[in-house]
Design an enzyme around this catalytic site. Sequence first.
Site, PDB file in Angstrom:
ATOM      1  N   GLU A 148      -5.708   3.346   3.500  1.00  0.00           N
ATOM      2  CA  GLU A 148      -6.266   3.969   4.697  1.00  0.00           C
ATOM      3  C   GLU A 148      -7.654   4.548   4.441  1.00  0.00           C
ATOM      4  OE1 GLU A 148      -4.978   3.615   7.501  1.00  0.00           O
ATOM      5  OE2 GLU A 148      -2.862   3.184   7.164  1.00  0.00           O
TER       6      GLU A 148
ATOM      7  N   ASP B 202       0.829  -1.199   0.000  1.00  0.00           N
ATOM      8  CA  ASP B 202       0.000   0.000   0.000  1.00  0.00           C
ATOM      9  C   ASP B 202       0.865   1.253   0.000  1.00  0.00           C
ATOM     10  OD1 ASP B 202       0.797  -0.836   2.521  1.00  0.00           O
ATOM     11  OD2 ASP B 202      -1.232  -1.054   3.286  1.00  0.00           O
TER      12      ASP B 202
END
Length: 378
Positions: free
Chosen positions: A131, A72
Amino acid sequence: MSTVDYHSFVQIRRDLHQIPEPGFEEFKTQQYLLNYLATLPQEHLDIRTWRTGVLVLIHGTAPARRYGYRCDMDGLPIVEETGYDFRSTHPGYMHACGHDLHMTIGLGIVSHFANHPIKDDLVVLFQPAEEGPGGALPMRDSAELADWLPDEIVALHVAPEYPVGTIATRPGILFANTSELFIDLKGTGGHAAYPHKANDMVVAACQLVGQLQTVVARNVNPLDSAVITIGKVSGGTKQNIIAETARLEGTIRTLSADTMTLVKSRIEALVRGMEAGFECQAEIDYGSNYLQVFNEAKVTEEFMNWVRERQDVQLIECAEAMTGEDFGYFLERIPGLMFWLGVDTPYGLHHAKLEPAEEAIGVAIRVLTDYFTWKSQG
């Protein structure tokens, strides 16, 4: 064994640490990744972009399968408080969840296999917006990945509580189902001296926070697991004005999808009761919802047995956690696993003082390049 120069990747991590960006706004991060990838031998590489993400296919010499590593990219809205001399240059944002390490490890994997291709294909996915609002599901279902979808996939997450050289995972559920929770209340404002002429949403919000705690305590099986956390309460404008509006912001975590449905149903019932009891209006928004991270048993047990044979790392079979991660959407479609990577720091994830041990970068690159090489030889 990997021939990567690990020291050079520590500097890459530090470069990435300085440019944390919000989900789907990782423009500098994407360009940094592309610039580095352009320096590698291109003979075996194909590179695509998807929104602010990057997909790298490393062609095998005689491919029969395709393996995948996902990392990520996004940062968090946190003001950094580390002692680094390479602190974030983006005010109000920080890599406080280890995504700078995750990406660096991904670049290390690409670097190794660009120079030493294996028999099978390998795709490395640099995924934005973990997120929030969530990049895994749309990336997984994108046209850009459709013909590169791996047969098996692996991801990792830094773990502050484990020492460097530790890998921790388990078959089955590793991370929880998660959902954001936003509740807006609207009543009638007024003068503090005349409460009977107003409808105070600060009082309503306080009552609702207390009621929400009863959902887990009295509606969820005590042998199950669930969490409702209200992390932010806001309302009102001045100390002598009765608040017309209030807002609760929080998160829901459950270890089963059915329990998530139950919890949301009870929240909605309580909010309807609040509307009737306080003669107000309420709206619920669940924001981003992430599927559980469920490690496929066969792949995970094979990986764990392989790690146990190594002398340079320690394997721990850990318990499940209430952490949320949108990698679960990849695992919904593709067999694979996520594991914790020990980074030995006293501060937890999402903490402004998080300083992961950089030695873990070399550990992860070495383990994963060896693992994919071993898989391809099998």
